[in-house]
Design a protein around this motif. Sequence first.
Motif, PDB file in Angstrom:
ATOM      1  N   MET A 123       0.830  -1.205   0.000  1.00  0.00           N
ATOM      2  CA  MET A 123       0.000   0.000   0.000  1.00  0.00           C
ATOM      3  C   MET A 123       0.868   1.260   0.000  1.00  0.00           C
ATOM      4  SD  MET A 123      -3.215  -0.733  -0.189  1.00  0.00           S
ATOM      5  CE  MET A 123      -4.385  -2.078   0.079  1.00  0.00           C
ATOM      6  N   LYS A 124       1.937   1.232   0.750  1.00  0.00           N
ATOM      7  CA  LYS A 124       2.850   2.377   0.781  1.00  0.00           C
ATOM      8  C   LYS A 124       3.527   2.564  -0.564  1.00  0.00           C
ATOM      9  CE  LYS A 124       6.640   4.384   3.490  1.00  0.00           C
ATOM     10  NZ  LYS A 124       7.644   4.128   4.569  1.00  0.00           N
ATOM     11  N   ASP A 125       3.972   1.456  -1.169  1.00  0.00           N
ATOM     12  CA  ASP A 125       4.624   1.531  -2.480  1.00  0.00           C
ATOM     13  C   ASP A 125       3.678   2.058  -3.556  1.00  0.00           C
ATOM     14  OD1 ASP A 125       6.938   0.549  -1.363  1.00  0.00           O
ATOM     15  OD2 ASP A 125       6.655  -1.510  -2.056  1.00  0.00           O
ATOM     16  N   ALA A 126       2.370   1.853  -3.358  1.00  0.00           N
ATOM     17  CA  ALA A 126       1.380   2.322  -4.334  1.00  0.00           C
ATOM     18  C   ALA A 126       1.033   3.802  -4.153  1.00  0.00           C
ATOM     19  CB  ALA A 126       0.109   1.479  -4.231  1.00  0.00           C
ATOM     20  N   GLY A 127       1.663   4.447  -3.175  1.00  0.00           N
ATOM     21  CA  GLY A 127       1.460   5.888  -2.990  1.00  0.00           C
ATOM     22  C   GLY A 127       0.452   6.259  -1.928  1.00  0.00           C
ATOM     23  N   ASN A 128      -0.008   5.263  -1.158  1.00  0.00           N
ATOM     24  CA  ASN A 128      -0.954   5.557  -0.085  1.00  0.00           C
ATOM     25  C   ASN A 128      -0.231   6.054   1.164  1.00  0.00           C
ATOM     26  OD1 ASN A 128      -3.663   4.421  -1.114  1.00  0.00           O
ATOM     27  ND2 ASN A 128      -2.225   2.740  -1.505  1.00  0.00           N
ATOM     28  N   LYS A 129      -0.952   6.815   1.983  1.00  0.00           N
ATOM     29  CA  LYS A 129      -0.476   7.122   3.327  1.00  0.00           C
ATOM     30  C   LYS A 129      -0.912   5.972   4.208  1.00  0.00           C
ATOM     31  CE  LYS A 129      -0.711  10.314   7.228  1.00  0.00           C
ATOM     32  NZ  LYS A 129      -1.297  11.560   7.791  1.00  0.00           N
ATOM     33  N   VAL A 130       0.044   5.288   4.814  1.00  0.00           N
ATOM     34  CA  VAL A 130      -0.255   4.092   5.599  1.00  0.00           C
ATOM     35  C   VAL A 130      -0.073   4.385   7.086  1.00  0.00           C
ATOM     36  CG1 VAL A 130       0.368   1.692   6.065  1.00  0.00           C
ATOM     37  CG2 VAL A 130       0.407   2.556   3.719  1.00  0.00           C
ATOM     38  N   ILE A 131      -1.154   4.216   7.824  1.00  0.00           N
ATOM     39  CA  ILE A 131      -1.113   4.302   9.283  1.00  0.00           C
ATOM     40  C   ILE A 131      -1.407   2.905   9.812  1.00  0.00           C
ATOM     41  CG2 ILE A 131      -2.057   5.372  11.355  1.00  0.00           C
ATOM     42  CD1 ILE A 131      -3.047   7.676   9.582  1.00  0.00           C
ATOM     43  N   SER A 132      -0.505   2.359  10.605  1.00  0.00           N
ATOM     44  CA  SER A 132      -0.690   0.999  11.117  1.00  0.00           C
ATOM     45  C   SER A 132      -0.969   1.023  12.610  1.00  0.00           C
ATOM     46  CB  SER A 132       0.551   0.150  10.837  1.00  0.00           C
ATOM     47  OG  SER A 132       0.715  -0.044   9.441  1.00  0.00           O
ATOM     48  N   ILE A 133      -1.945   0.231  13.005  1.00  0.00           N
ATOM     49  CA  ILE A 133      -2.264   0.030  14.415  1.00  0.00           C
ATOM     50  C   ILE A 133      -1.891  -1.400  14.768  1.00  0.00           C
ATOM     51  CG2 ILE A 133      -4.030   0.120  16.202  1.00  0.00           C
ATOM     52  CD1 ILE A 133      -5.700   1.890  14.365  1.00  0.00           C
ATOM     53  N   LEU A 134      -0.969  -1.549  15.726  1.00  0.00           N
ATOM     54  CA  LEU A 134      -0.499  -2.865  16.127  1.00  0.00           C
ATOM     55  C   LEU A 134      -0.982  -3.161  17.534  1.00  0.00           C
ATOM     56  CD1 LEU A 134       3.229  -2.516  14.962  1.00  0.00           C
ATOM     57  CD2 LEU A 134       1.196  -3.008  13.581  1.00  0.00           C
ATOM     58  N   GLY A 135      -1.579  -4.325  17.727  1.00  0.00           N
ATOM     59  CA  GLY A 135      -2.106  -4.685  19.034  1.00  0.00           C
ATOM     60  C   GLY A 135      -1.520  -5.982  19.549  1.00  0.00           C
ATOM     61  N   ALA A 136      -1.268  -6.031  20.863  1.00  0.00           N
ATOM     62  CA  ALA A 136      -0.772  -7.244  21.507  1.00  0.00           C
ATOM     63  C   ALA A 136      -1.258  -7.262  22.947  1.00  0.00           C
ATOM     64  CB  ALA A 136       0.754  -7.292  21.466  1.00  0.00           C
ATOM     65  N   ARG A 137      -1.231  -8.446  23.554  1.00  0.00           N
ATOM     66  CA  ARG A 137      -1.657  -8.532  24.949  1.00  0.00           C
ATOM     67  C   ARG A 137      -0.700  -7.786  25.873  1.00  0.00           C
ATOM     68  NH1 ARG A 137      -2.490 -13.966  23.591  1.00  0.00           N
ATOM     69  NH2 ARG A 137      -0.801 -14.653  24.958  1.00  0.00           N
ATOM     70  N   SER A 138       0.612  -7.824  25.524  1.00  0.00           N
ATOM     71  CA  SER A 138       1.621  -7.122  26.318  1.00  0.00           C
ATOM     72  C   SER A 138       2.800  -6.772  25.420  1.00  0.00           C
ATOM     73  CB  SER A 138       2.102  -7.997  27.484  1.00  0.00           C
ATOM     74  OG  SER A 138       2.803  -9.130  26.983  1.00  0.00           O
ATOM     75  N   LYS A 139       3.714  -5.969  25.929  1.00  0.00           N
ATOM     76  CA  LYS A 139       4.881  -5.552  25.146  1.00  0.00           C
ATOM     77  C   LYS A 139       5.694  -6.752  24.680  1.00  0.00           C
ATOM     78  CE  LYS A 139       8.970  -2.582  25.237  1.00  0.00           C
ATOM     79  NZ  LYS A 139       9.774  -1.603  26.023  1.00  0.00           N
ATOM     80  N   ASP A 140       5.834  -7.769  25.535  1.00  0.00           N
ATOM     81  CA  ASP A 140       6.627  -8.947  25.196  1.00  0.00           C
ATOM     82  C   ASP A 140       6.063  -9.713  24.007  1.00  0.00           C
ATOM     83  OD1 ASP A 140       8.362  -8.445  27.280  1.00  0.00           O
ATOM     84  OD2 ASP A 140       7.321  -9.764  28.683  1.00  0.00           O
ATOM     85  N   LEU A 141       4.757  -9.559  23.755  1.00  0.00           N
ATOM     86  CA  LEU A 141       4.109 -10.289  22.669  1.00  0.00           C
ATOM     87  C   LEU A 141       4.005  -9.488  21.381  1.00  0.00           C
ATOM     88  CD1 LEU A 141       1.246 -11.928  24.753  1.00  0.00           C
ATOM     89  CD2 LEU A 141       3.163 -13.128  23.697  1.00  0.00           C
ATOM     90  N   LEU A 142       4.524  -8.266  21.390  1.00  0.00           N
ATOM     91  CA  LEU A 142       4.458  -7.427  20.193  1.00  0.00           C
ATOM     92  C   LEU A 142       5.532  -7.858  19.198  1.00  0.00           C
ATOM     93  CD1 LEU A 142       3.129  -4.864  18.905  1.00  0.00           C
ATOM     94  CD2 LEU A 142       5.051  -3.588  19.865  1.00  0.00           C
ATOM     95  N   ILE A 143       5.142  -8.078  17.950  1.00  0.00           N
ATOM     96  CA  ILE A 143       6.089  -8.514  16.922  1.00  0.00           C
ATOM     97  C   ILE A 143       6.163  -7.491  15.795  1.00  0.00           C
ATOM     98  CG2 ILE A 143       5.664 -10.952  17.429  1.00  0.00           C
ATOM     99  CD1 ILE A 143       3.995 -11.034  14.807  1.00  0.00           C
ATOM    100  N   TYR A 144       7.247  -7.540  15.056  1.00  0.00           N
ATOM    101  CA  TYR A 144       7.418  -6.808  13.797  1.00  0.00           C
ATOM    102  C   TYR A 144       7.291  -5.282  13.925  1.00  0.00           C
ATOM    103  CZ  TYR A 144       7.855 -10.491  10.259  1.00  0.00           C
ATOM    104  OH  TYR A 144       8.326 -11.493   9.467  1.00  0.00           O
ATOM    105  N   GLU A 145       7.583  -4.745  15.096  1.00  0.00           N
ATOM    106  CA  GLU A 145       7.453  -3.293  15.255  1.00  0.00           C
ATOM    107  C   GLU A 145       8.372  -2.541  14.287  1.00  0.00           C
ATOM    108  OE1 GLU A 145       7.965   0.261  18.603  1.00  0.00           O
ATOM    109  OE2 GLU A 145       8.235  -1.849  19.195  1.00  0.00           O
TER     110      GLU A 145
END
Length: 283
Positions: A123-145
């Motif tokens: 989507m970014k490569d296609a010229g869109n403005k990309v806003i991502s919301i990432l959710g996890a149960r806790s900081k330790d479980l957050l991936i791919y930040e």
Amino acid sequence: MFEILEKKVWSDEVPKIKEFVVKAPAIAKAHHAGQFIILIVDENGERIPLTIADKDANKGTISILFQEVGKSTMCLGMLNKGDHIHHMAGPLGKPTHVEKFGTVVCVGGGIGIAPVHPIAKAMKDAGNKVISILGARSKDLLIYEDKMKKASHEIRITTDDGSYGRHGFVTDELKHMIEVEKIPIDLVVVIGPPIMMKFVCKVTEPYKLRTFASLNTIMVDGTGMCGACRVTVGGKTKFVCVDGPEFDGHQVDFEEMMMRQRQYLPEEKLARETCEKQTCHKS
């Protein structure tokens, strides 16, 4: 046979989340955002679907990220660098429809952050403005930040326990963006647990915000013949493996989908014991 070139255990706190970089030149060359593979761990294994989290077409590699929850993913997690996955079929499913929409919000929950990554990049490569919301149960479980930061213009993080980012759910952040910040959003893409996708779609529906949900149903053959992945979308039966995996989230019968998923909840201890007795275990 598909060689594992790299293996990453996500963290000591989350040893069940693992990522492989696998040599698969044909799949890497043909893959588009939103597509998946079906793999068989060993000659006695079952077929399991996994979304491609990243690829390098020049090197001929794909990345798959998974969480050990049942027998097959536990067997897969026992493999190491230099081992081989018995078979992979793909890329399967319809690619994400990518064009210049405007502002695209990519919502990823838990392990669903990994498959949302190539979509955000596209989507970014296609010229869109990309806003991502990432959710996890806790900081330790957050991936791919870090990867999502590169694939997006802006990221927002929520954790159930408040250990990182906003204390709350992805729906809280999305609702704030819509109602308080009044950000003009042209498209929402959501991947994660079914219950999370259901409520993201409930947030966007009153505002008539176009919302794609990438579904993660039970699959067997991946060609639309077995019917295991069937879902109801807009009152009609669809097969996730060939008609999806992405559908209009406002049309998906999530209650039916979740009911069918609950029929196959694994019993972890039994799954691990079974896996360790079979040839997939590498000592």
